[in-house]
Design a protein around this motif. Structure first.
Motif, PDB file in Angstrom:
ATOM      1  N   SER A  73     -73.398  34.167 -37.603  1.00  0.00           N
ATOM      2  CA  SER A  73     -71.930  35.254 -37.702  1.00  0.00           C
ATOM      3  C   SER A  73     -72.575  36.185 -37.776  1.00  0.00           C
ATOM      4  CB  SER A  73     -71.620  35.018 -39.069  1.00  0.00           C
ATOM      5  OG  SER A  73     -71.502  33.174 -38.346  1.00  0.00           O
ATOM      6  N   ARG A 117     -72.350  37.980 -34.300  1.00  0.00           N
ATOM      7  CA  ARG A 117     -70.815  37.669 -33.667  1.00  0.00           C
ATOM      8  C   ARG A 117     -69.834  38.250 -34.210  1.00  0.00           C
ATOM      9  NH1 ARG A 117     -71.711  33.330 -30.585  1.00  0.00           N
ATOM     10  NH2 ARG A 117     -69.505  33.033 -31.375  1.00  0.00           N
ATOM     11  N   LEU A 176     -67.261  38.704 -31.208  1.00  0.00           N
ATOM     12  CA  LEU A 176     -67.149  37.279 -30.816  1.00  0.00           C
ATOM     13  C   LEU A 176     -66.180  36.529 -31.865  1.00  0.00           C
ATOM     14  CD1 LEU A 176     -70.540  37.034 -29.257  1.00  0.00           C
ATOM     15  CD2 LEU A 176     -68.225  37.358 -27.428  1.00  0.00           C
ATOM     16  N   PHE A 190     -78.701  37.456 -25.927  1.00  0.00           N
ATOM     17  CA  PHE A 190     -78.537  35.771 -26.212  1.00  0.00           C
ATOM     18  C   PHE A 190     -79.861  35.012 -26.591  1.00  0.00           C
ATOM     19  CE2 PHE A 190     -74.518  37.003 -25.501  1.00  0.00           C
ATOM     20  CZ  PHE A 190     -73.305  36.768 -26.252  1.00  0.00           C
ATOM     21  N   GLN A 191     -79.534  33.959 -27.514  1.00  0.00           N
ATOM     22  CA  GLN A 191     -80.635  33.182 -27.978  1.00  0.00           C
ATOM     23  C   GLN A 191     -80.669  32.122 -26.880  1.00  0.00           C
ATOM     24  OE1 GLN A 191     -79.938  30.796 -30.805  1.00  0.00           O
ATOM     25  NE2 GLN A 191     -82.296  29.680 -31.288  1.00  0.00           N
ATOM     26  N   THR A 192     -79.783  31.484 -26.223  1.00  0.00           N
ATOM     27  CA  THR A 192     -80.468  31.229 -24.840  1.00  0.00           C
ATOM     28  C   THR A 192     -79.990  31.666 -23.470  1.00  0.00           C
ATOM     29  OG1 THR A 192     -77.529  30.829 -24.794  1.00  0.00           O
ATOM     30  CG2 THR A 192     -79.344  28.951 -25.762  1.00  0.00           C
ATOM     31  N   ALA A 213     -78.127  33.362 -21.761  1.00  0.00           N
ATOM     32  CA  ALA A 213     -76.872  32.931 -21.472  1.00  0.00           C
ATOM     33  C   ALA A 213     -77.170  34.305 -19.742  1.00  0.00           C
ATOM     34  CB  ALA A 213     -76.204  33.350 -22.384  1.00  0.00           C
ATOM     35  N   LEU A 214     -77.938  33.638 -19.231  1.00  0.00           N
ATOM     36  CA  LEU A 214     -78.082  34.160 -17.113  1.00  0.00           C
ATOM     37  C   LEU A 214     -76.962  33.380 -16.718  1.00  0.00           C
ATOM     38  CD1 LEU A 214     -81.679  34.958 -16.951  1.00  0.00           C
ATOM     39  CD2 LEU A 214     -80.472  36.283 -17.654  1.00  0.00           C
ATOM     40  N   TRP A 215     -75.835  34.277 -16.185  1.00  0.00           N
ATOM     41  CA  TRP A 215     -74.720  33.118 -14.571  1.00  0.00           C
ATOM     42  C   TRP A 215     -75.779  32.612 -14.192  1.00  0.00           C
ATOM     43  CZ3 TRP A 215     -73.066  38.978 -15.938  1.00  0.00           C
ATOM     44  CH2 TRP A 215     -72.505  38.954 -17.718  1.00  0.00           C
ATOM     45  N   PRO A 216     -75.602  31.118 -14.407  1.00  0.00           N
ATOM     46  CA  PRO A 216     -76.636  30.341 -13.181  1.00  0.00           C
ATOM     47  C   PRO A 216     -75.853  30.557 -11.582  1.00  0.00           C
ATOM     48  CG  PRO A 216     -74.711  29.245 -14.632  1.00  0.00           C
ATOM     49  CD  PRO A 216     -74.326  30.535 -14.963  1.00  0.00           C
ATOM     50  N   HIS A 217     -74.947  30.944 -11.652  1.00  0.00           N
ATOM     51  CA  HIS A 217     -74.134  31.167 -10.160  1.00  0.00           C
ATOM     52  C   HIS A 217     -74.647  32.052  -9.018  1.00  0.00           C
ATOM     53  CE1 HIS A 217     -70.899  32.319 -13.429  1.00  0.00           C
ATOM     54  NE2 HIS A 217     -70.462  33.022 -12.446  1.00  0.00           N
ATOM     55  N   TYR A 235     -82.359  33.220  -8.412  1.00  0.00           N
ATOM     56  CA  TYR A 235     -81.444  32.305  -9.386  1.00  0.00           C
ATOM     57  C   TYR A 235     -82.484  32.738 -10.788  1.00  0.00           C
ATOM     58  CZ  TYR A 235     -77.835  32.097  -5.908  1.00  0.00           C
ATOM     59  OH  TYR A 235     -76.983  33.042  -4.826  1.00  0.00           O
ATOM     60  N   HIS A 292     -82.648  30.371 -12.004  1.00  0.00           N
ATOM     61  CA  HIS A 292     -83.032  29.016 -13.363  1.00  0.00           C
ATOM     62  C   HIS A 292     -84.228  28.415 -12.406  1.00  0.00           C
ATOM     63  CE1 HIS A 292     -81.919  26.473  -9.374  1.00  0.00           C
ATOM     64  NE2 HIS A 292     -80.916  27.777  -9.296  1.00  0.00           N
ATOM     65  N   ARG A 315     -79.708  43.617 -18.662  1.00  0.00           N
ATOM     66  CA  ARG A 315     -78.637  42.764 -18.456  1.00  0.00           C
ATOM     67  C   ARG A 315     -77.940  43.860 -19.587  1.00  0.00           C
ATOM     68  NH1 ARG A 315     -75.888  37.107 -18.518  1.00  0.00           N
ATOM     69  NH2 ARG A 315     -76.192  37.295 -20.666  1.00  0.00           N
TER      70      ARG A 315
END
Lengths: 528, 334
Positions: free
Chosen positions: B43, B46, B51, B80-82, B84-88, B127, B129, B143
């Motif tokens: 938090s 963020r 955020l 980010f922990q995940t 958060a790469l834009w998959p498209h 890509y 993924h 990024r």
């Protein structure tokens, strides 16, 4: 996972596979050599054009409404019952709301036409009715994809300097591409295959709007022998459009599909006025207006409250006869599909590739456009099949024009539902539960009966209910396969609406909707 | 550019997440936030990024008060922990988009240069993924660096990677942060990651900072039991302080403060042991468990209610067996 090393299930599975091949695979293959009247196909170009327009228009309309609603459902805190309001138009068959819209937007006698220049008997009318019916499917697909989407994707965009709006259109919407494709292909496929709505709205129009599914029936009505070759050719075109095109589209986009990034932080829904307004507007247009119309139409006569229409329906022997036939056949079909489909689902989740293939075959019955399936079955069972086992024992299989053929067709049609629903349930029952029963001394069938089946009871009940109402509400196969001597609810509804007694159709529509809404609410409570 | 949080409060419903939090990340340094789960580490990050909104207090980046500035206008980078790469989007487009949003003409060329910097040259057309976890993590770093931020926020950036990859990427991270003179705030639950990367460590508990110091300070003199546990393996045992002395099973240590019950933190390397022949200087313990860890062996030893983990170089021949009595000795004056 291992398939239990027992013979019983394998034999049963083989039997089911053989049955499905005989009922779906072979009749469909048999369509090919019977195609004919190819010279007449160019004359059907407008039916093809209308079908494509109907499919594209409905897909765009359903995406346009369902997409924002999916966002509203995933991201906003909404009033209680919002999600039930959303799915109601999807669980009621589209022809029920069509009856209501015919009351409202008939170009001459419609209740709305004095105030609005609307005509429901047009391509636009069909798109309106089918779009409202299918938008909930888009909305739930988008909602589910959005809840799985990692909110960090959007946060990363903001931190990169993108505004909220830019993020929505450059990140969120494109990242949901797999969901859009899944929703769009299914909406397109089911619209192209739809029969009831185009039949009710396109055929009696001042300028008829033929589509492929209705042309097949019209051509057959000209005469079985003369009509058959052209109907078969039309069916193949419909099969390509309704099954081939969506499959091809999915295949093309499969390379671009990604497994949804898992979300780590759950998103807390907030109050969003636009979302509340959108869902409320939906509730009025897609639920309240048609429901209110049907209620008024069925409970009033000459402007005053009256039960005369209900009394007439209850006193009509043909309607009561059709209703009871529908109930009995649907209940039988539901029981049989849940038994067979549940077994296939269990075998497919526990077992190997062969069971998976059978499950795929079972799903085909629902994927094929209804009028194509009906035609295939008609052709396959139009002649008597004589099976001479011994000289004296001759079995005659004369199914044509009987409720048996319709029951068989419904079985093939709805087998996919228990396969999918029970399949999802079986995946949640870990095999070790059965294995523990086996170790404790139960035989394979006993383990299944005392451990798996009780645990799957909610899924089985849910599947039974869905098949039952699916069959009761089914009209495509009913119209083409139920003989004149064995009418069912679907055919009766059409007759009443189109030729005889629209108010009686409203009565049946109200009854059917009440059954569906009550049943849906009940099954939701039961499943939870 | 320094990051300063002053009296930051944030609550969701009745649940207080940040409770008057004060924190400073000095310009050009790495600050690690350590805390038990639910303590408000993420938090806090963020809130710095914009955020999550705050209910009180201020957030400053350098001299600029950004408390009510939306994230897209703050100009901070975040991994980010995940990831958060834009998959498209392709890898290159992921890195280039933040630049394009700023109207930079050679965005793609710069993106390729950044990808080269994180050792991912030539992968721009793939890509996300299709890439491994370690590669995706590096794309996320590239990024975050694309907008040339002064402040880089890292939310458990290495937690989804296996141990070997983690070491490699930790080194890369440290290198990139130093060479660009970034102010970095790192959230981690891995003490090794936090201690090795950070210049300063802040311990968060229940939405408040309870201790700030260099990694060595916080490790050696944790102010709370949580701080001791968060910074590495430790045994915490109860003892009594009387007249500025703590007595624990025959040890005596100087400790300022009022008389009463205290908790004593013992690191595995704080004590050594002998095999019990010379029992005059220590307390007899019993080996309860021995776990071989290559160069060193960790023992869990017990005397009455006191359980301590002790580490010691693995003896060249054999090792102490379970059930054997040993004598613990303090290796430092504590």
């Amino acid at each position: 996972m291992r398939f239990p090393t027992i013979k019983g299930p394998t034999v049963l599975l083989a039997l089911v596979a053989a049955m499905l091949v005989a009922l779906v695979g072979l009749p469909l293959l048999a369509l090919l050599p019977r195609m004919g009247a190819l010279h007449a196909l160019p004359g059907e170009a407008d039916a093809l054009g209308n079908t494509v327009l109907l499919g594209l228009g409905t897909t765009l309309f359903a995406l346009g409404i369902g997409g924002p609603m999916g966002f509203a459902l995933a991201r906003a805190r909404l009033f209680r019952g919002a999600d039930l309001l959303l799915v109601l138009p999807y669980v009621t068959p589209p022809y029920v709301s069509t009856i209501a819209w015919m009351m409202l937007a008939n170009p001459t006698t419609g209740w709305l036409t004095p105030y609005l220049p609307v005509d429901i008997y047009t391509l636009g009318g069909m798109i309106w009715v089918l779009g409202l019916h299918l938008a909930p499917f888009v909305a739930t697909t988008v909602r589910d994809a959005l809840t799985r989407l990692d909110p960090a994707l959007e946060e990363a965009a903001w931190l990169s300097g993108a505004s909220r709006l830019r993020t929505l259109f450059s990140v969120t919407v494109p990242a949901l591409l797999p969901a859009w494709v899944a929703a769009a292909t299914l909406v397109f496929a089911s619209t192209v295959a739809s029969f009831g709505v185009p039949w009710m709205l396109g055929a009696p129009a001042r300028e008829p709007v033929p589509v492929l599914s209705t042309r097949i029936v019209e051509v057959l009505e000209l005469g079985w022998v003369q009509g058959r070759p052209l109907a078969t050719s039309l069916a193949m075109v419909l099969l390509v459009l309704g099954l081939g095109v969506p499959l091809l589209l999915r295949r093309l986009l499969a390379g671009r599909a990604w497994s949804g990034a898992r979300s780590v932080r759950p998103l807390v829904p907030t109050d969003k006025p636009w979302a509340t307004a959108l869902v409320a507007a939906w509730g009025v247009l897609a639920v309240a207006v048609p429901t209110f119309t049907l209620l008024v139409a069925s409970f009033t006569d000459k402007g005053a409250f009256s039960l005369v229409h209900w009394a007439r329906v209850a006193g009509d022997a043909r309607i009561v006869d059709a209703l009871s036939r529908s109930t009995v056949v649907s209940a039988g079909v539901a029981t049989l599909t849940v038994g067979v489909g549940g077994f296939v689902a269990w075998a497919a989740t526990r077992g190997g590739r062969s069971a998976g293939a059978v499950a795929g075959l079972a799903r085909a019955g629902l994927a094929i456009p209804g009028s194509v399936l009906a035609l295939a079955l008609l052709l396959a069972f139009s002649q008597e099949v004589r099976v001479i086992v011994a000289e004296r024992a001759t079995f005659t299989l004369a199914l044509a024009d009987t409720a048996w053929l319709l029951g068989l067709a419904w079985f093939v049609r709805f087998l996919a539902l228990p396969v999918d629903i029970v399949g999802a349930g079986t995946r949640n029952v870990h095999p070790s539960l059965e294995e523990a029963a086996r170790v404790a001394g139960a035989g394979p069938l006993r383990a299944l009966g005392t451990v798996t089946v009780p645990l799957l009871a909610p899924a089985l009940a849910n599947a039974w209910f869905l098949v039952f109402v699916g069959a009761i509400c089914e009209v495509t196969l009913a119209t083409m396969l139920a003989g004149p001597r064995t009418p069912v609810l679907g055919t009766m509804l059409f007759q009443l609406q189109t030729y005889a007694d629209p108010r009686a159709a409203c009565v049946l529509g109200v009854g059917l909707s009440a059954l569906l809404v009550g049943g849906t609410a009940l099954s939701r409570r039961f499943v939870r | 550019m320094s990051v300063t949080l002053t009296g930051v409060r944030r609550a969701v419903g009745a649940h207080t997440i940040l409770d008057g939090l004060d924190l400073v990340a000095e310009k050009g340094s790495i600050l690690a936030l350590l805390g038990p789960s639910g303590s408000g580490k993420t938090s806090c990050l963020r809130v710095i990024a914009g955020l999550d909104p705050v209910d009180g207090g201020t957030v400053r980046l350098g001299d600029r008060d950004v408390t009510h500035v939306p994230p897209e206008k703050r100009g901070v980078g975040m991994v980010f922990q995940t990831w958060a790469l834009w998959p498209h989007r392709t890898v290159r487009a992921n890195v280039a988009w933040p630049l394009q949003l700023r109207g930079i003409a050679d965005a793609n060329a710069r993106a390729d240069a950044l990808l080269g910097r994180v050792q991912l040259g030539g992968t721009g057309d793939r890509y996300p993924h299709t890439m491994s976890g370690g590669q995706q993590q590096r794309v996320a770093l590239a990024r975050a660096l694309a907008i040339e931020p002064d402040v880089l926020l890292l939310d458990e950036p290495l937690s989804s990677l296996d141990a070997a990859l983690r070491d490699e990427l930790r080194a890369l991270l440290a290198e990139v942060i130093r060479e660009r003179g970034l102010t970095a705030v790192l959230v981690s639950h891995d003490p090794e990651e936090a201690l090795s990367l950070a210049d300063r460590v802040a311990i968060l508990q229940a939405g408040k900072v309870t201790q700030v110091g260099t990694p060595a300070e916080v490790y050696a003199t944790p102010r709370t039991e949580a701080a001791a546990r968060l910074t590495g393996p430790v045994a915490v045992v109860g003892a009594t302080r009387r007249g500025g002395r703590v007595d624990l099973l025959g040890w005596h240590g100087a400790s300022a403060g009022p008389d009463g019950a205290v908790r004593v933190a013992i690191r595995p390397e704080d004590v050594g042991f002998s095999d019990g022949k010379d029992a005059a200087h220590g307390v007899p313990f019993t080996v309860e468990r021995a776990s071989f860890r290559g160069a060193r062996t960790r023992y869990r030893v017990r005397a009455e209610e006191v359980v301590v983990e002790v580490e010691r170089e693995a003896p060249p021949i054999g090792r102490l067996r379970v059930g054997r009595a040993v004598v613990l000795e303090a290796t430092e004056s504590r």
